[in-house]
Design an enzyme around this catalytic site. Structure first.
Site, PDB file in Angstrom:
ATOM      1  N   ASP A 104     -22.571 -23.317   9.267  1.00 35.28           N
ATOM      2  CA  ASP A 104     -21.382 -22.648   8.749  1.00 35.28           C
ATOM      3  C   ASP A 104     -20.295 -23.682   8.455  1.00 35.28           C
ATOM      4  O   ASP A 104     -20.283 -24.767   9.055  1.00 35.28           O
ATOM      5  CB  ASP A 104     -20.794 -21.687   9.788  1.00 35.28           C
ATOM      6  CG  ASP A 104     -21.779 -20.631  10.211  1.00 35.28           C
ATOM      7  OD1 ASP A 104     -22.674 -20.302   9.425  1.00 35.28           O
ATOM      8  OD2 ASP A 104     -21.632 -20.141  11.343  1.00 35.28           O
TER       9      ASP A 104
HETATM   10  N1  URA Z   1     -25.402 -20.464  14.295  1.00 41.05           N
HETATM   11  C1  URA Z   1     -24.188 -20.149  13.802  1.00 41.05           C
HETATM   12  O1  URA Z   1     -23.627 -19.123  14.136  1.00 41.05           O
HETATM   13  N2  URA Z   1     -23.616 -20.992  12.936  1.00 41.05           N
HETATM   14  C2  URA Z   1     -24.182 -22.130  12.537  1.00 41.05           C
HETATM   15  O2  URA Z   1     -23.600 -22.862  11.751  1.00 41.05           O
HETATM   16  C3  URA Z   1     -25.443 -22.461  13.063  1.00 41.05           C
HETATM   17  C4  URA Z   1     -26.031 -21.594  13.934  1.00 41.05           C
END
Ligand code: URA
Length: 230
Positions: A104
């Site tokens: 993310d």
């Molecule tokens: N899980 C998440 O919630 N975000 C990420 O970026 C990776 C794994």
């Protein structure tokens, strides 16, 4: 047929500018004769290209580990946000690596990028169950009941079923989470489903690869040995 300068930069010899200088210096030869200029057309399947006497083949596989900082999107292009590609040194950008899976925008940590599509597919596929370990800071404190719920396979609020995962509480507001799949916002949603909303998330490990030693925003090439352990 393609331009000599484009061929050389995509083969990892250097940036367009570096390649231009190499050609100008007489270091680049095509079929035994010094190249006349970067716009010279070559047939990469037939013409023999050398740089300082060393043959150049068109494609060089590259696998990179990036320590992604927050604020960058995991994408090769984005009209609104800075992408992880902007963090790569020029010498790698023209080899056209693409992110393997995604983190993310606000998540930090280990992100692999490669121009080897088959390898990327293998690493992303849930069939291969590559474990990914995350360090999370969150509200509340994880309990033994949360550990058991993770181990049993959580069901998220929209009905998404997660595979069994490992939750390791590290005291107030901190945990390690290991998952073997990569669903949308997975770790954030898993912790939120237990009343532990995430305030900070960093991927620390993917398979046998660890982030350790790599500064935030830096990247390095994996060694052949590291690639073989993937
Ligand atoms: N899980 C998440 O919630 N975000 C990420 O970026 C990776 C794994």
């Amino acid at each position: 047929m393609q331009r000599l300068d484009k061929f050389l930069s995509q083969a990892g010899v250097g940036s367009r500018k570096e390649v231009k200088n190499l050609i100008r210096s007489g270091a680049v030869w095509v079929n035994g004769t010094a190249a006349s200029g970067g716009d010279m057309k070559i047939d990469e399947t037939r013409d023999g290209v050398t740089v300082n006497g060393a043959p150049v083949t068109g494609y060089r596989r590259v696998v990179l580990m990036l320590h992604k900082p927050a604020g960058y999107v995991t994408s090769t292009e984005d009209p609104r946000s800075a992408t992880v590609m902007e963090l790569l040194p020029e010498q790698y950008r023209h080899l056209r690596p693409a992110p393997v899976g995604r983190l993310d925008k606000q998540t930090e940590g280990l992100l692999l990028l490669t121009n080897d599509g088959a390898l990327a597919h293998r690493l992303i596929s849930p069939r291969y169950e590559v474990p990914k370990r995350y360090y999370a800071e969150h509200e509340g404190t994880a309990t033994e009941a949360d550990v058991s719920a993770f181990a049993g396979g959580l069901t998220l609020s929209d009905g998404t079923q997660c595979r069994p995962a490992v939750l390791k509480p590290l005291g107030a507001g901190k945990s390690m989470v290991t998952v073997t799949e990569g669903k949308y916002h997975q770790v954030r949603r898993m912790l939120a489903s237990r009343g532990l909303p995430v305030t900070y998330l960093r991927r620390e490990q993917e398979g046998s690869l660890r982030l350790s030693g790599l500064a935030r925003g830096a990247c390095r090439e994996l060694t052949q040995q590291e690639i073989s352990t993937l």
